[in-house]
Motif scaffolding. Structure first.
Motif, mmCIF file in Angstrom:
data_model
loop_
_atom_site.group_PDB
_atom_site.id
_atom_site.type_symbol
_atom_site.label_atom_id
_atom_site.label_comp_id
_atom_site.label_asym_id
_atom_site.label_seq_id
_atom_site.Cartn_x
_atom_site.Cartn_y
_atom_site.Cartn_z
ATOM 1 N N UNK A 54 29.571 6.490 18.566
ATOM 2 C CA UNK A 54 28.890 5.534 17.689
ATOM 3 C C UNK A 54 29.696 4.263 17.470
ATOM 4 N N UNK A 55 31.022 4.385 17.296
ATOM 5 C CA UNK A 55 31.815 3.231 16.869
ATOM 6 C C UNK A 55 32.692 2.635 17.969
ATOM 7 N N UNK A 56 33.025 3.393 19.002
ATOM 8 C CA UNK A 56 33.827 2.916 20.130
ATOM 9 C C UNK A 56 35.100 2.186 19.682
ATOM 10 N N UNK A 57 35.945 2.834 18.887
ATOM 11 C CA UNK A 57 37.155 2.177 18.396
ATOM 12 C C UNK A 57 38.227 2.073 19.477
ATOM 13 N N UNK A 58 39.175 1.185 19.267
ATOM 14 C CA UNK A 58 40.393 1.187 20.065
ATOM 15 C C UNK A 58 41.207 2.425 19.698
ATOM 16 N N UNK A 59 41.999 2.914 20.649
ATOM 17 C CA UNK A 59 42.891 4.049 20.414
ATOM 18 C C UNK A 59 44.321 3.637 20.713
ATOM 19 N N UNK A 60 45.230 3.952 19.807
ATOM 20 C CA UNK A 60 46.651 3.725 20.068
ATOM 21 C C UNK A 60 47.362 5.034 19.796
ATOM 22 N N UNK A 61 48.047 5.580 20.800
ATOM 23 C CA UNK A 61 48.574 6.938 20.693
ATOM 24 C C UNK A 61 50.025 6.997 21.141
ATOM 25 N N UNK A 62 50.784 7.847 20.464
ATOM 26 C CA UNK A 62 52.106 8.227 20.934
ATOM 27 C C UNK A 62 51.939 9.471 21.787
ATOM 28 N N UNK A 63 52.225 9.354 23.060
ATOM 29 C CA UNK A 63 52.072 10.489 23.954
ATOM 30 C C UNK A 63 53.092 11.564 23.603
ATOM 31 N N UNK A 64 52.727 12.823 23.875
ATOM 32 C CA UNK A 64 53.500 13.946 23.362
ATOM 33 C C UNK A 64 54.647 14.384 24.251
ATOM 34 N N UNK A 65 54.772 13.840 25.442
ATOM 35 C CA UNK A 65 55.862 14.239 26.319
ATOM 36 C C UNK A 65 55.386 14.396 27.749
ATOM 37 N N UNK A 123 42.136 12.995 28.996
ATOM 38 C CA UNK A 123 41.159 13.230 27.935
ATOM 39 C C UNK A 123 40.567 11.913 27.440
ATOM 40 N N UNK A 124 41.421 10.922 27.241
ATOM 41 C CA UNK A 124 40.951 9.615 26.775
ATOM 42 C C UNK A 124 40.031 8.980 27.819
ATOM 43 N N UNK A 125 40.420 9.024 29.077
ATOM 44 C CA UNK A 125 39.614 8.403 30.141
ATOM 45 C C UNK A 125 38.270 9.103 30.303
ATOM 46 N N UNK A 126 38.244 10.411 30.085
ATOM 47 C CA UNK A 126 36.984 11.160 30.205
ATOM 48 C C UNK A 126 35.981 10.773 29.125
ATOM 49 N N UNK A 127 36.448 10.140 28.076
ATOM 50 C CA UNK A 127 35.575 9.693 26.997
ATOM 51 C C UNK A 127 35.051 8.283 27.241
ATOM 52 N N UNK A 128 35.306 7.746 28.428
ATOM 53 C CA UNK A 128 34.794 6.426 28.772
ATOM 54 C C UNK A 128 35.715 5.286 28.396
ATOM 55 N N UNK A 129 37.014 5.551 28.376
ATOM 56 C CA UNK A 129 38.009 4.552 27.999
ATOM 57 C C UNK A 129 38.908 4.188 29.177
ATOM 58 N N UNK A 130 39.414 2.969 29.166
ATOM 59 C CA UNK A 130 40.516 2.568 30.025
ATOM 60 C C UNK A 130 41.805 2.673 29.223
ATOM 61 N N UNK A 131 42.889 3.004 29.892
ATOM 62 C CA UNK A 131 44.147 3.303 29.209
ATOM 63 C C UNK A 131 45.287 2.508 29.842
ATOM 64 N N UNK A 177 50.423 4.689 24.476
ATOM 65 C CA UNK A 177 49.315 4.164 25.276
ATOM 66 C C UNK A 177 48.313 3.509 24.358
ATOM 67 N N UNK A 178 47.674 2.470 24.872
ATOM 68 C CA UNK A 178 46.574 1.831 24.162
ATOM 69 C C UNK A 178 45.335 1.929 25.033
ATOM 70 N N UNK A 179 44.198 2.235 24.398
ATOM 71 C CA UNK A 179 42.964 2.478 25.149
ATOM 72 C C UNK A 179 41.809 1.714 24.524
ATOM 73 N N UNK A 180 40.917 1.237 25.377
ATOM 74 C CA UNK A 180 39.730 0.512 24.943
ATOM 75 C C UNK A 180 38.529 1.016 25.724
#
Length: 242
Positions: A167-178, A188-196, A225-228
């Motif tokens: 519904x909202x298509x927010x930007x994602x900013x994540x600290x990767x876990x290792x 997982x992020x890319x499968x949701x229709x995001x570029x990373x 990583x930052x994703x849109x």
């Protein structure tokens, strides 16, 4: 009558940081040490995000980090915006709330829960468990950015956020876990229709708030990583696309 001198290393009760007042906490934690010494934490993260966050927006932060970035977010979105912070760890949650109250931030909303793919209960350690909820169940009316600070939470949290992301298509900013988890997290992020894109900020900021030249984080970086959304106008051409 004898007196006992105060310990030499007793910290000051309050720290004046770049974005507000922070209550003193145990300094054996990396974020607390940075706040005490430099008056800031991971400032290169906020440098990147400051060009993406606007007044009036709604942000979600997962992992309070003693409100180190919550204070910045609250100022960035202004009185008409909202910052929702999820912090499942009890003592860290209490510290987060204390720092929000000290700075009189009435646009910040705190959630003492664990984000998961399904509601239930999550065991944190032998003494503590916490209620698990989905991001979808928060029913946020708007969301422009989700910032994930907690390790090993991203995949399950996003699995419980499908309607919110759709519904909202927010930007994602994540600290990767290792090393072992990063590939799955990015997939997982890319499968949701995001570029990373990769973002690898140094922990030490030479232009830190306290003007301290001593670098206690020599060569240490965050693997972020930052994703849109793939169909959005966002481009991060100066960063490696994953």
């Amino acid at each position: 009558m004898s007196s006992h001198p105060a310990p030499k290393d007793t910290p000051a009760p309050l720290w004046h940081t770049r974005y507000g007042i922070t209550a003193a906490v145990a300094t054996d934690h990396v974020v607390a040490r940075s706040l005490q010494l430099y008056g800031e934490w991971a400032e290169h993260e906020t440098n990147l995000l400051s060009g993406l966050v606007e007044e009036g927006q709604t942000l979600l932060e997962v992992g309070g980090d003693f409100a180190a970035h919550t204070l910045w977010m609250a100022h960035a979105v202004g009185p008409l915006g909202q910052v929702h912070v999820v912090e499942p760890r009890r003592l860290r949650f209490q510290q987060l709330c204390a720092n929000i109250a000290l700075n009189q931030l009435d646009n910040v909303f705190t959630h003492p829960v664990w984000l998961d793919r399904n509601p239930g209960q999550r065991t944190l350690d032998a003494r503590e468990s916490v209620r698990a909820v989905t991001i979808d169940s928060l029913q946020l009316e708007a969301i422009h950015l989700m910032k994930f600070n907690l390790a090993d939470t991203l995949v399950d949290a996003l699995a419980g956020a499908r309607e919110t992301l759709r519904e909202h298509r927010p930007l994602l900013y994540v600290r990767l876990s290792g090393m072992e988890q990063a590939a799955q997290e990015v997939a997982t992020i890319k499968a949701l229709g995001y570029r990373v894109w990769s973002h690898v900020p140094y922990l030490y900021n030479s232009d830190n708030h306290a003007g301290v030249e001593n670098n206690i984080f020599p060569g240490i970086v965050q693997q972020n990583a930052i994703a849109a959304p793939a169909d959005s106008h966002f481009e991060f051409g100066d960063r490696l696309e994953l």
